[in-house]
Design a protein around this motif. Structure first.
Motif, short mmCIF file in Angstrom:
data_model
loop_
_atom_site.label_atom_id
_atom_site.label_comp_id
_atom_site.label_asym_id
_atom_site.label_seq_id
_atom_site.Cartn_x
_atom_site.Cartn_y
_atom_site.Cartn_z
N TYR A 1 -6.09 -4.79 11.60
CA TYR A 1 -4.85 -4.03 11.68
C TYR A 1 -3.97 -4.41 10.49
O TYR A 1 -4.23 -5.41 9.80
CB TYR A 1 -4.12 -4.32 13.00
CG TYR A 1 -4.91 -3.93 14.22
CD1 TYR A 1 -4.90 -2.64 14.71
CD2 TYR A 1 -5.68 -4.89 14.88
CE1 TYR A 1 -5.64 -2.28 15.83
CE2 TYR A 1 -6.42 -4.54 16.01
CZ TYR A 1 -6.39 -3.25 16.47
OH TYR A 1 -7.13 -2.90 17.58
N TYR A 2 -2.90 -3.64 10.29
CA TYR A 2 -2.10 -3.80 9.08
C TYR A 2 -0.63 -3.82 9.44
O TYR A 2 -0.17 -3.05 10.30
CB TYR A 2 -2.43 -2.68 8.09
CG TYR A 2 -3.91 -2.50 7.95
CD1 TYR A 2 -4.65 -3.34 7.11
CD2 TYR A 2 -4.59 -1.57 8.71
CE1 TYR A 2 -6.02 -3.22 7.03
CE2 TYR A 2 -5.95 -1.45 8.63
CZ TYR A 2 -6.67 -2.28 7.80
OH TYR A 2 -8.04 -2.18 7.73
N THR A 3 0.10 -4.72 8.80
CA THR A 3 1.53 -4.87 9.07
C THR A 3 2.32 -4.70 7.77
O THR A 3 1.79 -4.95 6.68
CB THR A 3 1.84 -6.25 9.68
OG1 THR A 3 1.52 -7.27 8.72
CG2 THR A 3 1.02 -6.48 10.93
N SER B 1 -10.04 -0.36 3.74
CA SER B 1 -10.41 -1.38 4.71
C SER B 1 -10.84 -0.76 6.04
O SER B 1 -11.83 -1.17 6.64
CB SER B 1 -9.23 -2.33 4.94
OG SER B 1 -9.50 -3.25 5.97
N ASN C 1 2.13 -1.05 3.89
CA ASN C 1 1.58 -2.27 4.48
C ASN C 1 1.41 -3.35 3.42
O ASN C 1 1.13 -3.07 2.25
CB ASN C 1 0.23 -1.97 5.14
CG ASN C 1 0.36 -1.01 6.30
OD1 ASN C 1 1.29 -1.13 7.10
ND2 ASN C 1 -0.55 -0.07 6.41
N SER D 1 0.83 -1.20 0.00
CA SER D 1 0.00 0.00 0.00
C SER D 1 0.87 1.25 0.00
O SER D 1 2.10 1.18 0.17
CB SER D 1 -0.92 0.00 1.22
OG SER D 1 -0.18 0.31 2.40
N ASP E 1 -5.52 -0.36 2.41
CA ASP E 1 -5.59 -0.32 3.87
C ASP E 1 -6.52 0.78 4.37
O ASP E 1 -7.29 0.57 5.31
CB ASP E 1 -4.19 -0.17 4.48
CG ASP E 1 -3.34 0.85 3.76
OD1 ASP E 1 -3.84 1.51 2.84
OD2 ASP E 1 -2.15 0.99 4.12
N GLN F 1 -0.01 -6.72 4.69
CA GLN F 1 -0.84 -7.79 5.23
C GLN F 1 -1.83 -7.22 6.24
O GLN F 1 -1.53 -6.27 6.95
CB GLN F 1 0.03 -8.86 5.91
CG GLN F 1 -0.68 -10.17 6.20
CD GLN F 1 0.27 -11.23 6.74
OE1 GLN F 1 0.96 -11.01 7.73
NE2 GLN F 1 0.33 -12.37 6.07
N ALA F 2 -3.03 -7.84 6.28
CA ALA F 2 -4.07 -7.46 7.24
C ALA F 2 -4.17 -8.55 8.30
O ALA F 2 -4.08 -9.74 8.01
CB ALA F 2 -5.41 -7.28 6.54
N THR G 1 -13.31 -3.85 0.92
CA THR G 1 -12.19 -3.05 0.41
C THR G 1 -12.24 -2.93 -1.11
O THR G 1 -12.10 -1.83 -1.67
CB THR G 1 -10.86 -3.68 0.86
OG1 THR G 1 -10.80 -3.68 2.29
CG2 THR G 1 -9.70 -2.89 0.29
#
Length: 337
Positions: free
Chosen positions: A45-47, A145, A28, A24, A142, A30-31, A127
């Protein structure tokens, strides 16, 4: 939807991570979704890398937001799939430190891990819908989402009852501040304009409500600086959906043109008691008598032609004027200029 495996809020929590996505604009990839089994409240959350350290940081953030800062109840059961980043490393160690239990729910068995999979699936569908409908590229997944989850969790189910947000112990939700995701937003950069006297309205794209800020704060992607800003001084143009590459000066002119178009309103719709109405009365007749005092029109046979004089004081024209006398008509604003 499966029957809950708990009898109160916070007893059983389902955790699942999405597959790796396109990077993104925030970086980010992954969710990570947390779903309370009893209330069905979902939080995404997002990593940036999907590592165990990143997931542990998201776990701490979820615990602080769900139970309250500084509150760590004991005996919480975390249902995860067989992802090694959940079973080994900092994520597992953090659960042990809190005296929480970790259980494996096979991802291939929907009956065991259905709630967690449903969380990620609903998030992905919402999303894609927002991005496709509002002219934004996928790198904004993200933010889309977050905007989708904010609304979806505050809506009551179709069968009635409380929303997941309220079932989790939160106050009654209000969506009054929600604006169309991806629409044009004119904002004032409150931080950058402090002490400068700069009151110019800047153009940006609405990315939704900023949850961890003061009420009424919005996330805006600035088209002037291509940076994320937070502002409470925002005006929205919910029928204009710009692209991140659009020229802000052209959008500013477009917004001004949109504001000049008057809305079609009913003449009496906005007429208040304090307003002085514009009264249209009948024009004077030859007899100079008020139109409402005229005698009814004479009875004529169907074969007889009507009188030739158009100004007769007893014909249908005078009756029409009598019916209209005293009507209150509020003229559109442009007629006063």
């Amino acid at each position: 939807i499966h029957a809950p495996r708990s009898t109160a809020r916070g007893q059983v929590v389902w955790v699942d991570a999405s597959g790796r996505r396109e990077v993104s604009w925030r970086g980010n990839t992954q969710a990570l979704g947390f779903t309370d089994d009893w209330s069905t409240q979902r939080k995404i959350y997002y990593t940036k890398d999907g590592s165990g350290s990143s997931k542990t940081a998201m776990l701490r953030r979820w615990r602080a937001e769900f139970f309250g800062a500084g509150t760590t109840p004991e005996g919480v059961v975390m249902m995860v799939d067989g992802d090694p980043s959940f079973l080994f490393g900092p994520f597992e160690q953090q659960l042990k430190d809190w005296n929480w239990t970790i259980k494996i729910a096979p991802p291939s068995e929907h009956a065991y891990h259905g709630r967690a999979e449903r969380t990620v699936g609903i998030d992905a569908d919402g999303t894609r819908t927002l991005l496709h409908g509002f002219n934004l590229p996928f790198k904004f997944w993200d933010d889309a989402s977050v905007a989708h989850s904010y609304v979806e969790q505050r809506l009551p189910p179709s069968r009635g009852g409380l929303s997941p947000w309220e079932r989790a112990g939160n106050p009654k939700a209000s969506l009054a501040l929600v604006r169309v995701f991806g629409c044009l937003a004119g904002y004032k950069d409150e931080e950058a304009s402090k002490g400068t006297g700069d009151s110019k309205i800047k153009m940006g794209i609405n990315l939704g409500i900023a949850e961890n800020y003061a009420t009424g704060t919005y996330k805006i992607l600035s088209l002037e600086t291509r940076c994320l800003v937070h502002s409470r001084s925002v005006v929205f143009f919910e029928n204009i959906f710009p692209k991140p590459s659009d020229n802000p000066d052209d959008l500013r002119q477009h917004a001004r043109d949109e504001q000049r178009v008057p809305a079609e309103i009913d003449p009496d719709e906005h007429l208040g008691e304090e307003d002085e109405p514009t009264v249209i009365t009948a024009p004077p007749t030859r007899s100079e008598e008020p139109a409402q005092q005229l005698a009814p029109p004479p009875q004529v046979t169907p074969v007889a032609p009507p009188p030739a004089a158009a100004t007769s004081t007893s014909g249908p024209f005078a009756q029409t004027l009598a019916l209209r006398k005293g009507n209150r008509v509020r003229l559109p604003t442009q007629y006063y200029n």
